[in-house]
Design a protein around this motif. Structure first.
Motif, PDB file in Angstrom:
ATOM      1  N   GLN A   1      57.439 117.955  -7.453  1.00  0.00           N
ATOM      2  CA  GLN A   1      57.382 118.268  -6.028  1.00  0.00           C
ATOM      3  C   GLN A   1      56.047 118.898  -5.654  1.00  0.00           C
ATOM      4  O   GLN A   1      55.516 118.628  -4.574  1.00  0.00           O
ATOM      5  CB  GLN A   1      58.547 119.179  -5.636  1.00  0.00           C
TER       6      GLN A   1
ATOM      7  N   ARG B   1      63.003 120.332   2.024  1.00  0.00           N
ATOM      8  CA  ARG B   1      64.466 120.432   1.884  1.00  0.00           C
ATOM      9  C   ARG B   1      64.884 120.231   0.428  1.00  0.00           C
ATOM     10  O   ARG B   1      65.720 120.961  -0.095  1.00  0.00           O
ATOM     11  CB  ARG B   1      65.151 119.394   2.772  1.00  0.00           C
ATOM     12  N   THR B   2      64.275 119.237  -0.218  1.00  0.00           N
ATOM     13  CA  THR B   2      64.632 119.003  -1.618  1.00  0.00           C
ATOM     14  C   THR B   2      64.159 120.152  -2.506  1.00  0.00           C
ATOM     15  O   THR B   2      64.815 120.473  -3.492  1.00  0.00           O
ATOM     16  CB  THR B   2      64.083 117.661  -2.157  1.00  0.00           C
ATOM     17  N   LYS B   3      63.033 120.776  -2.154  1.00  0.00           N
ATOM     18  CA  LYS B   3      62.568 121.932  -2.932  1.00  0.00           C
ATOM     19  C   LYS B   3      63.575 123.078  -2.843  1.00  0.00           C
ATOM     20  O   LYS B   3      63.897 123.704  -3.853  1.00  0.00           O
ATOM     21  CB  LYS B   3      61.198 122.406  -2.439  1.00  0.00           C
TER      22      LYS B   3
ATOM     23  N   ASN C   1      66.571 122.094  -4.833  1.00  0.00           N
ATOM     24  CA  ASN C   1      66.261 122.154  -6.257  1.00  0.00           C
ATOM     25  C   ASN C   1      66.325 123.592  -6.770  1.00  0.00           C
ATOM     26  O   ASN C   1      66.935 123.867  -7.799  1.00  0.00           O
ATOM     27  CB  ASN C   1      64.883 121.544  -6.503  1.00  0.00           C
TER      28      ASN C   1
ATOM     29  N   PHE D   1      72.103 114.944  -5.485  1.00  0.00           N
ATOM     30  CA  PHE D   1      70.757 115.495  -5.337  1.00  0.00           C
ATOM     31  C   PHE D   1      69.728 114.531  -5.906  1.00  0.00           C
ATOM     32  O   PHE D   1      68.697 114.261  -5.276  1.00  0.00           O
ATOM     33  CB  PHE D   1      70.635 116.865  -6.018  1.00  0.00           C
TER      34      PHE D   1
ATOM     35  N   ASP E   1      69.297 111.585  -3.552  1.00  0.00           N
ATOM     36  CA  ASP E   1      68.553 111.967  -2.346  1.00  0.00           C
ATOM     37  C   ASP E   1      67.076 112.212  -2.655  1.00  0.00           C
ATOM     38  O   ASP E   1      66.190 111.803  -1.900  1.00  0.00           O
ATOM     39  CB  ASP E   1      69.158 113.222  -1.706  1.00  0.00           C
ATOM     40  N   TYR E   2      66.810 112.883  -3.771  1.00  0.00           N
ATOM     41  CA  TYR E   2      65.435 113.184  -4.134  1.00  0.00           C
ATOM     42  C   TYR E   2      64.643 111.897  -4.400  1.00  0.00           C
ATOM     43  O   TYR E   2      63.495 111.768  -3.973  1.00  0.00           O
ATOM     44  CB  TYR E   2      65.380 114.109  -5.358  1.00  0.00           C
TER      45      TYR E   2
END
Length: 143
Positions: A34, A66-68, A71, A115, A118-119
């Motif tokens: 990321q 958002r993914t960070k 995570n 997750f 989505d990632y």
């Protein structure tokens, strides 16, 4: 009328430990990835002259943030989950706690799977955006 039965797969303590370690390893790798993706977006965002592409870049950056957050939350929650594995192997019969641990593990299986899905979608969009920007960069050497 057919009755649907949902079966839940119960894993051994060793298997749950290995799954959790693997998930944490993958999440830590994603954390590094990321940072790389943020740099990519940042580097190529300076070359954006098209409003549509700028909006796509902003959306990609927002999705990446958002993914960070997701995570980091998963890493924290899984670390706690891993630390609680002792409930399964301490030799003390705590059936309610053991059952809850197993249920939580099954939920993590679903959450982690979603997750990762989505990632990967976010990562795909970022790479597509950067690829398009690189093509534009080659076509217009002034950029």
């Amino acid at each position: 009328m057919k009755t649907q039965h949902t079966t839940t797969q119960w894993y051994s303590a060793d298997r749950m430990h290995e799954m959790t370690k693997t998930w944490l390893s993958e999440l830590h790798f994603i954390n590094d990835e990321q940072l790389f993706l943020e740099d990519l977006i940042s580097d190529y965002s300076q070359k954006i002259s098209n409003d549509d592409i700028y909006i796509k870049a902003q959306n990609a950056a927002t999705a990446l943030q958002r993914t960070k957050r997701g995570n980091h939350k998963l890493i924290t929650d899984l670390t706690t989950h891993e630390n609680q594995l002792s409930i399964m192997v301490d030799g003390i019969d705590q059936l309610d706690k053991e059952q809850q641990y197993k249920t939580n593990h099954v939920e993590f299986t679903k959450t982690i799977s979603q997750f990762f899905y989505d990632y990967k979608a976010v990562k795909f969009e970022i790479f597509k955006l950067v690829k398009d920007l690189m093509k534009t960069d080659k076509q217009d050497p002034k950029l």
